[in-house]
Design a protein around this motif. Sequence first.
Motif, PDB file in Angstrom:
ATOM      1  N   HIS A  97      -8.767   4.317  -7.801  1.00  0.00           N
ATOM      2  CA  HIS A  97      -8.116   4.528  -6.493  1.00  0.00           C
ATOM      3  C   HIS A  97      -7.870   3.184  -5.797  1.00  0.00           C
ATOM      4  O   HIS A  97      -6.737   2.872  -5.409  1.00  0.00           O
ATOM      5  CB  HIS A  97      -9.006   5.427  -5.622  1.00  0.00           C
ATOM      6  CG  HIS A  97      -8.472   5.670  -4.246  1.00  0.00           C
ATOM      7  ND1 HIS A  97      -7.761   6.796  -3.905  1.00  0.00           N
ATOM      8  CD2 HIS A  97      -8.513   4.914  -3.119  1.00  0.00           C
ATOM      9  CE1 HIS A  97      -7.399   6.721  -2.641  1.00  0.00           C
ATOM     10  NE2 HIS A  97      -7.846   5.584  -2.131  1.00  0.00           N
ATOM     11  N   GLU A  98      -8.914   2.394  -5.654  1.00  0.00           N
ATOM     12  CA  GLU A  98      -8.755   1.105  -4.964  1.00  0.00           C
ATOM     13  C   GLU A  98      -7.865   0.174  -5.786  1.00  0.00           C
ATOM     14  O   GLU A  98      -7.102  -0.609  -5.225  1.00  0.00           O
ATOM     15  CB  GLU A  98     -10.127   0.466  -4.683  1.00  0.00           C
ATOM     16  CG  GLU A  98     -11.062   1.299  -3.799  1.00  0.00           C
ATOM     17  CD  GLU A  98     -10.470   1.741  -2.459  1.00  0.00           C
ATOM     18  OE1 GLU A  98      -9.594   1.040  -1.921  1.00  0.00           O
ATOM     19  OE2 GLU A  98     -10.871   2.816  -1.961  1.00  0.00           O
ATOM     20  N   HIS A 126      -4.360   0.818  -4.740  1.00  0.00           N
ATOM     21  CA  HIS A 126      -4.029   0.102  -3.498  1.00  0.00           C
ATOM     22  C   HIS A 126      -3.738  -1.373  -3.814  1.00  0.00           C
ATOM     23  O   HIS A 126      -2.804  -1.968  -3.286  1.00  0.00           O
ATOM     24  CB  HIS A 126      -5.219   0.127  -2.524  1.00  0.00           C
ATOM     25  CG  HIS A 126      -5.370   1.411  -1.755  1.00  0.00           C
ATOM     26  ND1 HIS A 126      -4.370   1.928  -0.962  1.00  0.00           N
ATOM     27  CD2 HIS A 126      -6.420   2.259  -1.643  1.00  0.00           C
ATOM     28  CE1 HIS A 126      -4.810   3.056  -0.401  1.00  0.00           C
ATOM     29  NE2 HIS A 126      -6.041   3.282  -0.791  1.00  0.00           N
ATOM     30  N   GLU A 149      -1.716   5.356   0.466  1.00  0.00           N
ATOM     31  CA  GLU A 149      -2.550   6.368  -0.180  1.00  0.00           C
ATOM     32  C   GLU A 149      -1.787   7.084  -1.289  1.00  0.00           C
ATOM     33  O   GLU A 149      -2.383   7.586  -2.237  1.00  0.00           O
ATOM     34  CB  GLU A 149      -3.092   7.373   0.835  1.00  0.00           C
ATOM     35  CG  GLU A 149      -4.155   6.804   1.774  1.00  0.00           C
ATOM     36  CD  GLU A 149      -5.363   6.204   1.072  1.00  0.00           C
ATOM     37  OE1 GLU A 149      -5.676   6.634  -0.063  1.00  0.00           O
ATOM     38  OE2 GLU A 149      -5.982   5.293   1.640  1.00  0.00           O
ATOM     39  N   SER A 208      -2.484   4.964  -4.361  1.00  0.00           N
ATOM     40  CA  SER A 208      -3.869   5.007  -4.836  1.00  0.00           C
ATOM     41  C   SER A 208      -4.233   6.401  -5.351  1.00  0.00           C
ATOM     42  O   SER A 208      -4.916   6.545  -6.360  1.00  0.00           O
ATOM     43  CB  SER A 208      -4.825   4.569  -3.731  1.00  0.00           C
ATOM     44  OG  SER A 208      -4.618   5.328  -2.577  1.00  0.00           O
ATOM     45  N   TYR A 247      -4.250  10.695   3.588  1.00  0.00           N
ATOM     46  CA  TYR A 247      -4.649  11.006   2.213  1.00  0.00           C
ATOM     47  C   TYR A 247      -3.895  12.232   1.695  1.00  0.00           C
ATOM     48  O   TYR A 247      -3.438  12.251   0.555  1.00  0.00           O
ATOM     49  CB  TYR A 247      -6.154  11.297   2.136  1.00  0.00           C
ATOM     50  CG  TYR A 247      -7.028  10.119   2.451  1.00  0.00           C
ATOM     51  CD1 TYR A 247      -7.136   9.055   1.565  1.00  0.00           C
ATOM     52  CD2 TYR A 247      -7.776  10.065   3.626  1.00  0.00           C
ATOM     53  CE1 TYR A 247      -7.958   7.984   1.847  1.00  0.00           C
ATOM     54  CE2 TYR A 247      -8.607   9.004   3.909  1.00  0.00           C
ATOM     55  CZ  TYR A 247      -8.695   7.956   3.017  1.00  0.00           C
ATOM     56  OH  TYR A 247      -9.514   6.901   3.296  1.00  0.00           O
TER      57      TYR A 247
END
Length: 501
Positions: free
Chosen positions: A266-267, A270, A296, A299, A421
């Motif tokens: 996920h990060e 980003h 978001e 990510s 999100y």
Amino acid sequence: MNINEIKAKYIENIKILNAYSHALNVFHFDHSTIAPKKGMDERNETLSILSNIIFQKQMDPEHISLLKTLYENREKLDKYTKRLIEINYNNYIKSQFITPELQYKYSIAAANGYTSWLKAKEKQDYNLFKEALGEIIKLQQEMIELRPNKSETPYDSLLDDYEKDHNTAVLDKFFNELKEGIVPLLKQIMASNKTIREDFLTNKVKIAKQEKFSLYLLKLIGFDLDAGLLSTTEHPFTSKISNHDVRVTTHYYENLFVSNIFSTIHEGGHAIFGQNEPSEVINHYVDNNMSAAMHECISRMYENMVGRSKEFIHTIYPKFSKLFKSEFKDVTETELYEAINAVHPSLIRIEADELTYCLHIIIRYEIERDLINGNISVDDAKQAWNQKYYDYLGVTPDNDSTGILQDVHWSDGSFGYFPSYALGNAYAAQIFYKMQNEIDVLGLIKQGKVTSVKKWLTKNVFNHASMMDPNEWIVKITGEPLNTKYYIEYLKNKFTDLYNL
Ligand code: ZN
């Protein structure tokens, strides 16, 4: 001065402001990762003084007069500078009546909010955080009240900050559509006979090994480790210092290795966004101006549509079974895929499965809306949280750390962020659908060519991101406004297959 001279003078100021922000971001990163506990209070003061200096420089009358002149003459500017001026002018209009004293008070409250939250989370006691939270909310309400063109409610103003032209009416409709798609599917899954093997998810895995795997994953998806790094924190985040210095954080749990895997991906998503904006955008100082949901979107796309796909698991399985030979020797590729996608209504948002994830967001959306609009007090928030978890997910937190204290967002005043999100998920599905029409993305992932995702996104998505508001951006990429049908269809297809519905 002619317009070119005014522009040159203004850009000179922007460079100085960026240098201050750069320093502040590095300091902030340090504060959230390696800074010792005892140094927190004095650091809070330093952070607040630095951000106050930036605020005063931004509001300096000479700087504002340059900004106003450039705004009036914006049609004469190149498109990048025009965009920069429009963004900065709008931000100025919003904050023009906020005094440096009020700004300072707020940044102290936000910094204290973070430290109280850390303490409260450790002691599992919401009472230790309540007062700091109340102060942040009070000051935010005060600052919103000072805006000249306010939205209908205080919370609408904050939503518009994160996602231009979004408000409670738009989001109520959006979340209702999601609920209508997700809740019946969840019921079908709960009633299905499929058994998924999950016993190994709590096998102990040493942190050093997990770190090795995180670095492998980051390289695989195309994160440039020469222009970034990986660190640890309480609640994972990504910090873009510049496009050549993008920092990813994760949190390792020895008895829950998947938590780190999906935090890292996920990060990493980003970070890939942060590293790959076009050079024209960066050279004109207008980068990093995408909305929170646009960020978001990327990510969540990496985490779920890429990271939790059968094809991605196929690609990482050889490395996984080699590195974790002793921990997971009897776990097959299919068992790994099924376990990381198993659906269980649960307490923790960042460990939620893909299907119930949006229900966690709806709960936070409803509570923060009511807090900011003054419809519930900080004293009532914990009760509201626990009640909504029971109503929407059928679970009740066993303590405040697995309940209302689990997320960092409210501690630093990021009210209005949570809906990003869910919006990000919906943008992601719509964009991924478009990508699949143009390239055989899952086929490429299965062959290990995961960076083909980055290549397509760089060309079609990152290019426009800082130059457009979200509504215009999604139409530019996919040819139509945000449409929840893509996300709901994606979920239906994936979980119908997984649970043999
Ligand atoms: Zn994120």
